[in-house]
Scaffold this motif. Structure first.
Motif, PDB file in Angstrom:
ATOM      1  N   GLU A   7       6.998   4.600  -4.733  1.00 34.65           N
ATOM      2  CA  GLU A   7       6.533   2.260  -4.824  1.00 34.65           C
ATOM      3  C   GLU A   7       8.313   1.697  -4.954  1.00 34.65           C
ATOM      4  O   GLU A   7       8.544   2.355  -5.450  1.00 34.65           O
ATOM      5  CB  GLU A   7       6.001   2.131  -5.556  1.00 34.65           C
ATOM      6  CG  GLU A   7       4.287   2.755  -5.270  1.00 34.65           C
ATOM      7  CD  GLU A   7       3.319   1.970  -6.652  1.00 34.65           C
ATOM      8  OE1 GLU A   7       3.591   1.736  -7.303  1.00 34.65           O
ATOM      9  OE2 GLU A   7       1.955   2.276  -6.144  1.00 34.65           O
ATOM     10  N   THR A  17       0.190  17.056  -0.689  1.00 30.16           N
ATOM     11  CA  THR A  17      -0.584  15.477  -0.470  1.00 30.16           C
ATOM     12  C   THR A  17       0.745  15.085  -0.895  1.00 30.16           C
ATOM     13  O   THR A  17       1.453  14.931  -2.266  1.00 30.16           O
ATOM     14  CB  THR A  17      -1.514  14.916  -1.118  1.00 30.16           C
ATOM     15  OG1 THR A  17      -2.583  15.245  -1.090  1.00 30.16           O
ATOM     16  CG2 THR A  17      -1.360  13.503  -1.180  1.00 30.16           C
ATOM     17  N   ALA A  22       3.848  11.779  -0.992  1.00 30.83           N
ATOM     18  CA  ALA A  22       3.109   9.600  -1.402  1.00 30.83           C
ATOM     19  C   ALA A  22       4.313   9.117  -1.280  1.00 30.83           C
ATOM     20  O   ALA A  22       5.091   9.799  -1.723  1.00 30.83           O
ATOM     21  CB  ALA A  22       2.456   9.801  -2.548  1.00 30.83           C
ATOM     22  N   GLU A  23       4.044   8.418  -1.216  1.00 31.75           N
ATOM     23  CA  GLU A  23       5.845   7.214  -0.826  1.00 31.75           C
ATOM     24  C   GLU A  23       5.502   7.100  -1.813  1.00 31.75           C
ATOM     25  O   GLU A  23       5.121   6.700  -2.630  1.00 31.75           O
ATOM     26  CB  GLU A  23       5.086   6.292  -0.076  1.00 31.75           C
ATOM     27  CG  GLU A  23       7.119   5.422   0.867  1.00 31.75           C
ATOM     28  CD  GLU A  23       6.761   4.932   1.845  1.00 31.75           C
ATOM     29  OE1 GLU A  23       7.896   4.186   2.218  1.00 31.75           O
ATOM     30  OE2 GLU A  23       5.744   4.341   2.331  1.00 31.75           O
ATOM     31  N   ARG A  37       1.130  -1.459   0.064  1.00 32.50           N
ATOM     32  CA  ARG A  37      -0.271   0.293  -0.121  1.00 32.50           C
ATOM     33  C   ARG A  37       1.003   1.321   0.184  1.00 32.50           C
ATOM     34  O   ARG A  37       2.240   0.954   0.174  1.00 32.50           O
ATOM     35  CB  ARG A  37      -1.346   0.160   1.163  1.00 32.50           C
ATOM     36  CG  ARG A  37      -1.529  -0.908   0.851  1.00 32.50           C
ATOM     37  CD  ARG A  37      -2.454  -1.049   2.041  1.00 32.50           C
ATOM     38  NE  ARG A  37      -3.343   0.106   3.003  1.00 32.50           N
ATOM     39  CZ  ARG A  37      -3.969   0.423   3.855  1.00 32.50           C
ATOM     40  NH1 ARG A  37      -4.421  -0.312   5.020  1.00 32.50           N
ATOM     41  NH2 ARG A  37      -4.736   1.770   3.532  1.00 32.50           N
ATOM     42  N   THR A  38       0.161   2.361  -0.641  1.00 35.31           N
ATOM     43  CA  THR A  38       0.988   3.735  -0.886  1.00 35.31           C
ATOM     44  C   THR A  38       0.807   4.027  -0.140  1.00 35.31           C
ATOM     45  O   THR A  38       0.106   4.629   0.602  1.00 35.31           O
ATOM     46  CB  THR A  38       0.977   4.164  -2.618  1.00 35.31           C
ATOM     47  OG1 THR A  38       1.132   3.285  -2.908  1.00 35.31           O
ATOM     48  CG2 THR A  38       1.721   5.469  -2.636  1.00 35.31           C
ATOM     49  N   ARG A  39       1.346   4.429   1.415  1.00 34.03           N
ATOM     50  CA  ARG A  39       1.180   5.683   2.199  1.00 34.03           C
ATOM     51  C   ARG A  39       1.460   7.428   1.760  1.00 34.03           C
ATOM     52  O   ARG A  39       2.370   7.834   1.213  1.00 34.03           O
ATOM     53  CB  ARG A  39       2.477   5.377   2.896  1.00 34.03           C
ATOM     54  CG  ARG A  39       2.045   4.500   3.807  1.00 34.03           C
ATOM     55  CD  ARG A  39       2.944   4.479   5.374  1.00 34.03           C
ATOM     56  NE  ARG A  39       4.914   4.803   5.233  1.00 34.03           N
ATOM     57  CZ  ARG A  39       4.932   4.275   5.651  1.00 34.03           C
ATOM     58  NH1 ARG A  39       4.875   3.943   7.287  1.00 34.03           N
ATOM     59  NH2 ARG A  39       6.507   4.538   5.344  1.00 34.03           N
ATOM     60  N   LYS A  40      -0.154   7.809   2.368  1.00 32.80           N
ATOM     61  CA  LYS A  40      -0.024   9.151   1.781  1.00 32.80           C
ATOM     62  C   LYS A  40      -0.195   9.716   2.823  1.00 32.80           C
ATOM     63  O   LYS A  40      -0.847   9.788   4.075  1.00 32.80           O
ATOM     64  CB  LYS A  40      -1.513   9.246   0.485  1.00 32.80           C
ATOM     65  CG  LYS A  40      -1.425   8.997  -0.627  1.00 32.80           C
ATOM     66  CD  LYS A  40      -2.084   8.914  -1.479  1.00 32.80           C
ATOM     67  CE  LYS A  40      -1.971   8.050  -2.643  1.00 32.80           C
ATOM     68  NZ  LYS A  40      -3.297   8.585  -3.745  1.00 32.80           N
ATOM     69  N   ALA A  41       0.493  11.462   3.103  1.00 31.12           N
ATOM     70  CA  ALA A  41      -0.022  12.137   3.941  1.00 31.12           C
ATOM     71  C   ALA A  41       0.147  13.363   3.489  1.00 31.12           C
ATOM     72  O   ALA A  41       0.408  13.648   2.436  1.00 31.12           O
ATOM     73  CB  ALA A  41       1.339  12.216   4.651  1.00 31.12           C
ATOM     74  N   ARG A  42      -0.927  14.183   3.891  1.00 36.49           N
ATOM     75  CA  ARG A  42      -1.441  16.024   3.942  1.00 36.49           C
ATOM     76  C   ARG A  42      -0.908  16.336   4.476  1.00 36.49           C
ATOM     77  O   ARG A  42      -1.223  16.657   5.619  1.00 36.49           O
ATOM     78  CB  ARG A  42      -3.312  15.750   3.574  1.00 36.49           C
ATOM     79  CG  ARG A  42      -3.839  14.427   2.707  1.00 36.49           C
ATOM     80  CD  ARG A  42      -5.249  15.369   2.601  1.00 36.49           C
ATOM     81  NE  ARG A  42      -6.182  16.454   1.751  1.00 36.49           N
ATOM     82  CZ  ARG A  42      -6.726  17.517   1.692  1.00 36.49           C
ATOM     83  NH1 ARG A  42      -7.947  16.715   2.075  1.00 36.49           N
ATOM     84  NH2 ARG A  42      -7.247  18.288   1.650  1.00 36.49           N
TER      85      ARG A  42
END
Length: 199
Positions: free
Chosen positions: A199, A194, A196-197, A77-82
């Protein structure tokens, strides 16, 4: 041929009792009879109709301990952070903009020198300068000398002056922009990003 052993003693229980196949099971035993085993039974039960051998027991224990392999792979899963840029430090913005404007000014001076050399090698100044001198010349004078006016030292000095002005203006405008952004971020909350890490 005669028997010389003499009379043999008779066992009363064996002679009068039932045969082994005709005996009734003991009252405490229930279910089928299991012979004694040399090795303990595996947790999943015995294999092969009640008999357990050493090799079969080892295989059964290995099968019960081994987990089944599934062919499907789990997708990471691709981790996302705002995140939100709530404030920009004017001092840091001024330092960064000053260094970037100096680098841009140096690039401008170098690009002007290279462009002048290329145009001089192509004969642009001589052709255009001859045309202008003929158009502006008269019987008393030769007219406007474009090659003398657009010499390389004069072009470099003019470009350096423009680069210095650009450094001052860019640094001042960037610092003023940081102050204006801080004021506007106090009302609307700033710019949201936003992240995103990879992949």
């Amino acid at each position: 041929m005669t028997d010389t052993r003499g009379p043999q003693p008779q066992y009363e229980g064996y002679a009068t009792g039932p045969l082994p196949g005709e005996r009734e099971p003991a009252p405490g035993q229930a279910g089928p009879y299991h012979p004694p085993q040399a090795y303990p039974s595996p947790p999943g039960g015995t294999q092969g109709g009640g008999r357990t051998y050493g090799g079969q027991q080892g295989m059964g224990a290995a099968q019960t301990a081994r987990k089944p392999r599934t062919g499907a792979r789990t997708t990471p899963r691709t981790r996302k952070a705002r995140l939100r840029v709530a404030k920009a430090d004017p001092w840091s913005v001024m330092k960064v903009s000053f260094l970037l404007s100096i680098a841009l000014g140096i690039c401008t001076v170098v690009a002007s020198a290279v462009l002048w050399m290329v145009m001089d090698a192509m004969g642009v100044f001589s052709t255009v300068g001859g045309t202008i001198s003929e158009a502006t010349g008269s019987n008393e004078g030769n007219g406007f000398d474009l090659q003398a006016f657009l010499s390389l030292p004069r072009v470099l000095v003019f470009t350096a002056v423009i680069a210095v002005i650009d450094v001052v203006l860019a640094t001042a405008l960037a610092t003023l922009g940081a102050f204006i952004y801080n004021l506007s971020a106090g009302f609307v909350g700033g710019v949201e990003l936003t992240l995103a890490e990879d992949e």
